[in-house]
Scaffold this motif. Sequence first.
Motif, short mmCIF file in Angstrom:
data_model
loop_
_atom_site.label_atom_id
_atom_site.label_comp_id
_atom_site.label_asym_id
_atom_site.label_seq_id
_atom_site.Cartn_x
_atom_site.Cartn_y
_atom_site.Cartn_z
N VAL A 296 0.78 -1.09 0.37
CA VAL A 296 -0.18 -0.25 0.06
C VAL A 296 0.75 1.12 -0.47
N ALA A 297 2.15 1.21 0.77
CA ALA A 297 2.97 2.30 0.74
C ALA A 297 3.81 2.79 -0.28
N ALA A 298 3.96 1.84 -1.38
CA ALA A 298 4.60 1.96 -2.21
C ALA A 298 3.67 2.24 -3.26
N LEU A 299 2.46 2.22 -3.27
CA LEU A 299 1.91 1.94 -4.66
C LEU A 299 0.82 3.23 -4.30
N MET A 300 1.23 3.76 -3.32
CA MET A 300 0.53 5.42 -2.96
C MET A 300 1.56 6.38 -2.63
N GLY A 301 3.21 5.98 -2.37
CA GLY A 301 3.56 6.66 -2.07
C GLY A 301 3.81 7.34 -0.68
N VAL A 302 3.04 6.62 0.32
CA VAL A 302 3.02 6.84 1.30
C VAL A 302 3.95 6.62 2.48
N ALA A 303 4.25 6.79 4.01
CA ALA A 303 4.48 6.15 4.90
C ALA A 303 3.98 4.94 5.04
N GLY A 304 2.87 5.17 5.42
CA GLY A 304 1.67 4.41 5.67
C GLY A 304 2.09 4.13 7.45
N GLY A 305 2.05 5.10 8.54
CA GLY A 305 2.20 5.15 9.79
C GLY A 305 0.30 5.07 9.50
N GLU A 306 -0.38 5.19 8.72
CA GLU A 306 -2.04 4.96 9.17
C GLU A 306 -1.80 3.85 9.36
N LEU A 307 -1.46 2.35 9.00
CA LEU A 307 -1.73 1.60 8.69
C LEU A 307 -0.95 1.02 10.07
N LEU A 308 0.50 1.70 9.92
CA LEU A 308 1.04 0.44 10.81
C LEU A 308 0.87 1.57 12.38
N ILE A 309 1.19 2.22 12.91
CA ILE A 309 0.08 2.52 14.23
C ILE A 309 -0.94 1.39 14.80
N PRO A 310 -1.58 1.17 14.15
CA PRO A 310 -2.83 0.44 14.69
C PRO A 310 -2.25 -0.73 14.49
N THR A 311 -1.43 -1.40 13.78
CA THR A 311 -1.00 -2.41 13.73
C THR A 311 0.04 -2.62 14.83
N ILE A 312 0.67 -1.99 15.30
CA ILE A 312 1.40 -2.26 16.08
C ILE A 312 0.94 -2.59 17.73
N VAL A 313 0.18 -1.36 17.15
CA VAL A 313 -0.54 -1.17 18.61
C VAL A 313 -1.47 -2.30 18.53
N LEU A 314 -2.11 -3.04 18.46
CA LEU A 314 -3.14 -4.45 18.17
C LEU A 314 -2.27 -5.37 18.20
N LEU A 315 -1.26 -6.07 17.78
CA LEU A 315 -0.34 -6.96 17.81
C LEU A 315 0.57 -6.91 18.91
N PHE A 316 1.16 -5.96 19.19
CA PHE A 316 2.16 -5.95 20.23
C PHE A 316 1.48 -5.04 21.36
N ALA A 317 0.40 -5.28 21.92
CA ALA A 317 0.27 -4.20 22.67
C ALA A 317 1.12 -3.04 23.33
N VAL A 318 1.11 -1.90 21.93
CA VAL A 318 2.69 -0.91 22.31
C VAL A 318 2.01 0.53 22.86
N ASP A 319 2.68 1.56 23.76
CA ASP A 319 2.17 2.32 23.80
C ASP A 319 1.57 2.71 22.22
N ILE A 320 0.52 3.84 21.89
CA ILE A 320 0.57 4.84 20.71
C ILE A 320 1.69 5.44 20.67
N LYS A 321 2.34 6.49 21.24
CA LYS A 321 3.71 7.28 21.70
C LYS A 321 4.30 6.61 21.13
N ILE A 322 4.94 5.56 21.14
CA ILE A 322 6.04 4.83 20.85
C ILE A 322 5.34 3.91 19.70
#
Length: 286
Positions: free
Chosen positions: A179-205
């Motif tokens: 998705v990030a490559a196709l749109m030319g974006v960093a992908g934070g919109e998808l990465l941040i919730p994925t990290i929180v959901l899978l690894f229970a990491v604080d949202i700032k980290i």
Amino acid sequence: MVAVGSGLMGAASQGSVRSVAGVPTGVGSSVPVVFAAGAGIGVLGGLIGLGGAEFRLPLLIGVFGFVALQAVVLNKAMSLVVVATALPARLVALPYGDVAAHWSVAVNLLAGSLVGAWVGAGWATRMRSRTLYRVLAGLLVLIAIALAASHIGPLGSLSLPPVARVVAAVVAGVGIGVVAALMGVAGGELLIPTIVLLFAVDIKIAGSLSLVVSLPTMLVAFARYSRDQSFQVVRDNPRFLLVMAAGSVVGTVIGGLLLGVVPSVALIPVLVLLLVVSAVKVWRHR
């Protein structure tokens, strides 16, 4: 902000771009307008803790007249500048040790995202222009859904066995890289919730980890695009790229400073609507 809003929702200039002194002719071609557009996009992104590339893409197509693949390549180049600037600042604001303690999260996601970035960029260079417009429109809607979902309330986490968590992270990384490559974006919109959901990491980290994953992922996609003739748009429009990127960096800083001033409950629905309207415009673009 007015320039950005009208750009995302206004009438599109059609066809490929002719450049004069590194800035495309046509709608909004002056340096102040390009900088202001970049700054407005940066403010939007900064207000929600992202780079704003998802809003920049339809602007590049609809207002500045770049065709789909050109817009994606330029968006990727500007996203690289913004992320490379934001990462050191983020690591200064958040203790390095807090982020480094979760290095395995970044490694798991990178194992998939680097592959996805190469594959996604390859797909983009081989797609027919009309198909790419429609894919981009669909992805804008996906980003709008992800943005809304991540701001509805506190994100929980999934309880998965360690092996399943690693596999899920790699698979998610592949999808995010594509998705990030196709749109030319960093992908934070998808990465941040994925990290929180899978690894229970604080949202700032999670925000800092997303930048750690995004930078090498974008470099891989950028390297793949550099092998295609569409990369010529970067060489033909260096001043446009640098001016808008500079505006984006300035706007991101301003948006970050305003974070909390504008309530998310009022801001997110407007941004989601902008993305959906932009998706419709991109879908219909010829």
